[in-house]
Scaffold this active site. Sequence first.
Site, PDB file in Angstrom:
ATOM      1  N   ARG A 183       0.748  -1.095  -0.002  1.00 42.38           N
ATOM      2  CA  ARG A 183      -0.071   0.131   0.116  1.00 42.38           C
ATOM      3  C   ARG A 183       0.751   1.417  -0.081  1.00 42.38           C
ATOM      4  NH1 ARG A 183      -3.009  -3.467  -0.964  1.00 42.38           N
ATOM      5  NH2 ARG A 183      -5.172  -3.901  -0.186  1.00 42.38           N
ATOM      6  N   SER A 257     -11.073  -0.887   2.429  1.00 45.86           N
ATOM      7  CA  SER A 257     -10.347  -1.098   3.978  1.00 45.86           C
ATOM      8  C   SER A 257     -10.228   0.515   4.260  1.00 45.86           C
ATOM      9  CB  SER A 257      -8.920  -1.825   3.699  1.00 45.86           C
ATOM     10  OG  SER A 257      -9.240  -3.146   3.301  1.00 45.86           O
ATOM     11  N   GLU A 353      -5.667   4.174   5.446  1.00 46.54           N
ATOM     12  CA  GLU A 353      -5.298   3.867   4.144  1.00 46.54           C
ATOM     13  C   GLU A 353      -5.649   4.864   3.182  1.00 46.54           C
ATOM     14  OE1 GLU A 353      -7.046   1.954   1.084  1.00 46.54           O
ATOM     15  OE2 GLU A 353      -5.986  -0.104   1.354  1.00 46.54           O
TER      16      GLU A 353
HETATM   17  P1  FAD Z   1      -8.879   8.162  -6.198  1.00 45.00           P
HETATM   18  O1  FAD Z   1      -9.652   7.646  -5.213  1.00 45.00           O
HETATM   19  O2  FAD Z   1      -9.401   9.127  -7.046  1.00 45.00           O
HETATM   20  O3  FAD Z   1      -7.469   8.676  -5.698  1.00 45.00           O
HETATM   21  C1  FAD Z   1      -6.649   7.990  -4.770  1.00 45.00           C
HETATM   22  C2  FAD Z   1      -5.477   8.699  -4.500  1.00 45.00           C
HETATM   23  O4  FAD Z   1      -4.462   8.687  -5.816  1.00 45.00           O
HETATM   24  C3  FAD Z   1      -5.428  10.365  -4.473  1.00 45.00           C
HETATM   25  O5  FAD Z   1      -4.216  10.769  -3.635  1.00 45.00           O
HETATM   26  C4  FAD Z   1      -5.256  10.725  -5.845  1.00 45.00           C
HETATM   27  O6  FAD Z   1      -4.719  12.098  -5.819  1.00 45.00           O
HETATM   28  C5  FAD Z   1      -4.356   9.880  -6.544  1.00 45.00           C
HETATM   29  N1  FAD Z   1      -4.451   9.933  -7.806  1.00 45.00           N
HETATM   30  C6  FAD Z   1      -5.715   9.324  -8.523  1.00 45.00           C
HETATM   31  N2  FAD Z   1      -5.297   9.412  -9.723  1.00 45.00           N
HETATM   32  C7  FAD Z   1      -4.151   9.800 -10.055  1.00 45.00           C
HETATM   33  C8  FAD Z   1      -3.211  10.224 -11.210  1.00 45.00           C
HETATM   34  N3  FAD Z   1      -3.719   9.825 -12.405  1.00 45.00           N
HETATM   35  N4  FAD Z   1      -1.941  10.624 -10.931  1.00 45.00           N
HETATM   36  C9  FAD Z   1      -1.663  11.074  -9.930  1.00 45.00           C
HETATM   37  N5  FAD Z   1      -2.264  10.696  -8.541  1.00 45.00           N
HETATM   38  C10 FAD Z   1      -3.499  10.077  -8.853  1.00 45.00           C
HETATM   39  N6  FAD Z   1      -7.224  -1.144  -2.957  1.00 45.00           N
HETATM   40  C11 FAD Z   1      -6.706  -2.152  -3.073  1.00 45.00           C
HETATM   41  O7  FAD Z   1      -5.278  -1.871  -3.208  1.00 45.00           O
HETATM   42  N7  FAD Z   1      -6.934  -3.439  -2.923  1.00 45.00           N
HETATM   43  C12 FAD Z   1      -8.394  -3.652  -2.665  1.00 45.00           C
HETATM   44  O8  FAD Z   1      -8.798  -4.688  -2.857  1.00 45.00           O
HETATM   45  C13 FAD Z   1      -9.326  -2.596  -2.590  1.00 45.00           C
HETATM   46  N8  FAD Z   1     -10.740  -2.955  -2.551  1.00 45.00           N
HETATM   47  C14 FAD Z   1     -11.391  -1.855  -2.760  1.00 45.00           C
HETATM   48  C15 FAD Z   1     -12.989  -2.061  -2.162  1.00 45.00           C
HETATM   49  C16 FAD Z   1     -13.749  -0.997  -2.318  1.00 45.00           C
HETATM   50  C17 FAD Z   1     -15.322  -1.257  -2.194  1.00 45.00           C
HETATM   51  C18 FAD Z   1     -13.372   0.313  -2.355  1.00 45.00           C
HETATM   52  C19 FAD Z   1     -14.294   1.335  -2.210  1.00 45.00           C
HETATM   53  C20 FAD Z   1     -11.804   0.571  -2.538  1.00 45.00           C
HETATM   54  C21 FAD Z   1     -10.966  -0.241  -2.677  1.00 45.00           C
HETATM   55  N9  FAD Z   1      -9.849  -0.315  -2.869  1.00 45.00           N
HETATM   56  C22 FAD Z   1      -8.658  -1.306  -2.748  1.00 45.00           C
HETATM   57  C23 FAD Z   1      -9.347   1.124  -2.602  1.00 45.00           C
HETATM   58  C24 FAD Z   1      -9.267   1.726  -4.048  1.00 45.00           C
HETATM   59  O9  FAD Z   1      -9.889   1.111  -5.023  1.00 45.00           O
HETATM   60  C25 FAD Z   1      -7.801   1.880  -4.792  1.00 45.00           C
HETATM   61  O10 FAD Z   1      -6.908   2.584  -4.064  1.00 45.00           O
HETATM   62  C26 FAD Z   1      -7.802   2.600  -6.206  1.00 45.00           C
HETATM   63  O11 FAD Z   1      -6.758   2.526  -6.747  1.00 45.00           O
HETATM   64  C27 FAD Z   1      -8.266   3.916  -5.943  1.00 45.00           C
HETATM   65  O12 FAD Z   1      -8.405   4.343  -7.486  1.00 45.00           O
HETATM   66  P2  FAD Z   1      -9.237   5.805  -7.697  1.00 45.00           P
HETATM   67  O13 FAD Z   1      -9.132   6.160  -8.976  1.00 45.00           O
HETATM   68  O14 FAD Z   1     -10.642   5.480  -7.165  1.00 45.00           O
HETATM   69  O15 FAD Z   1      -8.430   6.915  -6.879  1.00 45.00           O
HETATM   70  N1  EPU Z   2     -11.321 -10.948   9.373  1.00 47.75           N
HETATM   71  C1  EPU Z   2     -12.172 -11.046  10.366  1.00 47.75           C
HETATM   72  N2  EPU Z   2     -13.058 -10.138  10.638  1.00 47.75           N
HETATM   73  C2  EPU Z   2     -13.349  -9.098   9.747  1.00 47.75           C
HETATM   74  C3  EPU Z   2     -12.575  -8.904   8.692  1.00 47.75           C
HETATM   75  C4  EPU Z   2     -11.571  -9.836   8.630  1.00 47.75           C
HETATM   76  O1  EPU Z   2     -11.894 -11.860  11.306  1.00 47.75           O
HETATM   77  O2  EPU Z   2     -14.221  -8.483  10.048  1.00 47.75           O
HETATM   78  C5  EPU Z   2     -10.213 -11.611   9.295  1.00 47.75           C
HETATM   79  C6  EPU Z   2     -10.753 -12.818   7.875  1.00 47.75           C
HETATM   80  O3  EPU Z   2     -11.456 -13.836   8.277  1.00 47.75           O
HETATM   81  C7  EPU Z   2      -9.214 -13.170   7.231  1.00 47.75           C
HETATM   82  C8  EPU Z   2      -8.546 -11.969   7.653  1.00 47.75           C
HETATM   83  O4  EPU Z   2      -8.979 -11.201   8.660  1.00 47.75           O
HETATM   84  O5  EPU Z   2      -8.878 -14.215   8.182  1.00 47.75           O
HETATM   85  C9  EPU Z   2      -8.138 -10.984   6.468  1.00 47.75           C
HETATM   86  O6  EPU Z   2      -9.425 -10.626   6.086  1.00 47.75           O
HETATM   87  P1  EPU Z   2      -9.581 -10.471   4.488  1.00 47.75           P
HETATM   88  O7  EPU Z   2      -9.195 -11.568   3.577  1.00 47.75           O
HETATM   89  O8  EPU Z   2     -10.849  -9.922   3.942  1.00 47.75           O
HETATM   90  O9  EPU Z   2      -8.458  -9.418   4.181  1.00 47.75           O
HETATM   91  P2  EPU Z   2      -7.902  -8.095   4.785  1.00 47.75           P
HETATM   92  O10 EPU Z   2      -6.627  -8.380   5.343  1.00 47.75           O
HETATM   93  O11 EPU Z   2      -9.095  -7.360   5.629  1.00 47.75           O
HETATM   94  C10 EPU Z   2      -6.905  -7.140   2.643  1.00 47.75           C
HETATM   95  C11 EPU Z   2      -6.837  -5.779   1.814  1.00 47.75           C
HETATM   96  C12 EPU Z   2      -8.003  -5.769   1.010  1.00 47.75           C
HETATM   97  C13 EPU Z   2      -7.763  -6.777  -0.034  1.00 47.75           C
HETATM   98  C14 EPU Z   2      -7.883  -8.031   0.733  1.00 47.75           C
HETATM   99  C15 EPU Z   2      -7.772  -9.428  -0.284  1.00 47.75           C
HETATM  100  C16 EPU Z   2      -5.687  -4.279   3.275  1.00 47.75           C
HETATM  101  C17 EPU Z   2      -5.660  -3.155   4.312  1.00 47.75           C
HETATM  102  N3  EPU Z   2      -6.809  -4.733   2.723  1.00 47.75           N
HETATM  103  O12 EPU Z   2      -7.917  -7.043   3.413  1.00 47.75           O
HETATM  104  O13 EPU Z   2      -8.033  -4.566   0.126  1.00 47.75           O
HETATM  105  O14 EPU Z   2      -9.005  -6.937  -0.946  1.00 47.75           O
HETATM  106  O15 EPU Z   2      -6.954  -8.167   1.662  1.00 47.75           O
HETATM  107  O16 EPU Z   2      -6.445  -9.571  -0.456  1.00 47.75           O
HETATM  108  O17 EPU Z   2      -4.637  -4.791   2.980  1.00 47.75           O
HETATM  109  C18 EPU Z   2      -8.714  -2.346   0.334  1.00 47.75           C
HETATM  110  O18 EPU Z   2      -7.342  -1.905   0.379  1.00 47.75           O
HETATM  111  O19 EPU Z   2      -9.432  -1.470   0.304  1.00 47.75           O
HETATM  112  C19 EPU Z   2      -8.933  -3.508   0.363  1.00 47.75           C
HETATM  113  C20 EPU Z   2     -10.267  -4.069   0.270  1.00 47.75           C
END
Ligand code: FAD
Ligand code: EPU
Length: 358
Positions: A183, A257, A353
């Site tokens: 991250r 997250s 995050e």
């Molecule tokens: P924005 O929210 O628009 O911007 C985020 C940051 O990036 C800001 O600081 C912005 O200034 C900068 N930025 C954006 N575009 C540019 C650009 N072109 N040039 C320079 N800077 C820029 N993240 C994960 O890593 N793994 C996950 O599994 C994951 N799951 C998610 C699930 C949900 C339901 C949600 C809502 C979010 C999740 N995220 C996850 C977080 C998010 O999706 C990522 O961080 C994604 O890359 C953000 O993209 P965005 O275009 O919406 O960025």
């Molecule tokens: N868990 C619980 N209770 C909860 C949530 C999680 O017990 O309420 C336990 C799960 O059972 C599992 C562990 O925690 O054993 C990890 O949970 P999960 O697999 O859902 O992943 P996470 O660590 O909570 C991270 C990323 C996610 C990404 C998933 C899958 C971060 C901060 N978050 O979540 O990214 O999708 O792993 O790789 O690293 C995001 O960044 O927005 C995001 C959704």
Amino acid sequence: MRRAVARHSPTTVNRARHIVNLQTDVDLQPYNTLAVPARAEYYAEVTERGQLPELLQFAREKALPLLVLGGGSNVILKGDFPGLVLHIRLTGKTLVDEDRDYYRLKVAAGENWHALVQYTLEQGYWGLENLSLIPGSVGAAPIQNIGAYGVELKDVFERLEAVDVATGELIEFNKDDCAFGYRDSLFKREGRDRYVIVSVTLRLLRQPHLKVTYPSLREALASVPLEALTPRDVGRAVCAIRQSKLPDPMAIPNVGSFFKNPLVGLDQFMELQMHHPGLVSYPVDARHVKLAAGWLIDRAGWKGVQRGPVAVHSEQALVLTNPGRAPGAKVLALAEEIRHSIAAEYNVDLEAEPRVYP
Ligand code: FAD
Ligand code: EPU
């Protein structure tokens, strides 16, 4: 190291009305997935790279802070933004090169990430399947080195192009330049607010190389023999897992997250494990372990807790939601309560995050 590949010609602009697409006092609620009410002093949709030098110069002349916005799925707007929001809507994908092992696909920053994943799976370019259904834009993916289910952007990243905010110069960054971590990247540290990413080039595989060791993914695919699995199966399984626990931002506003999974030293980990035998953790190196913040928050009793318009998601305690579409301060107040509770319960410090603005 990074390398200038082109220089935009400077244009002098003194008044906002000279710039195509520039708007004032724009509602940002539709443009952030937390649905926080906030307004931008200035706002422009960037649909062509050539619009950037003029817009950046305008911001420099007026000494305006910049917010480069993609899908708005990882930002928390604490209040109105007193500056220029550049909404990156650049589109296009080009297969720039292919060899015996790889396809190199150059993608404009405004393309939707999940649509790109689906496109690559349709084309038979493998490697993005574990990163299915992550909201947001391609240009934001390098910022925090998006990751999920055992894969991070850095695993498929080749290079990116960005415009230097200070000079308007187009600069190329290779993988080492980006200093990707969990991250984390250059663009969250020394490079913070210094570049507008305009394209990302990915290196995708001709032959599938499946990564299915992440616990919940392995479990979901347990009934299928490994040799019978395809990248499309993995992509579908990832989507199903995500849909079962992560709220769809269109229905329940959220930013995924809310906290990073924290790193702790081995000694602290062993002590925590003694008191909390079910503690979920991942090895990092010889001296550090990563803890599942969701597990800590869940066990501390926060899952499903509601505080007026904001809540802790009932299926995933690491996700805070904003069903009441309240101001960012309300969400941040709940996050602060959780942070204190986790520090008191486990002596672990949680770090947010998403990026908080202004
Ligand atoms: P924005 O929210 O628009 O911007 C985020 C940051 O990036 C800001 O600081 C912005 O200034 C900068 N930025 C954006 N575009 C540019 C650009 N072109 N040039 C320079 N800077 C820029 N993240 C994960 O890593 N793994 C996950 O599994 C994951 N799951 C998610 C699930 C949900 C339901 C949600 C809502 C979010 C999740 N995220 C996850 C977080 C998010 O999706 C990522 O961080 C994604 O890359 C953000 O993209 P965005 O275009 O919406 O960025
Ligand atoms: N868990 C619980 N209770 C909860 C949530 C999680 O017990 O309420 C336990 C799960 O059972 C599992 C562990 O925690 O054993 C990890 O949970 P999960 O697999 O859902 O992943 P996470 O660590 O909570 C991270 C990323 C996610 C990404 C998933 C899958 C971060 C901060 N978050 O979540 O990214 O999708 O792993 O790789 O690293 C995001 O960044 O927005 C995001 C959704």
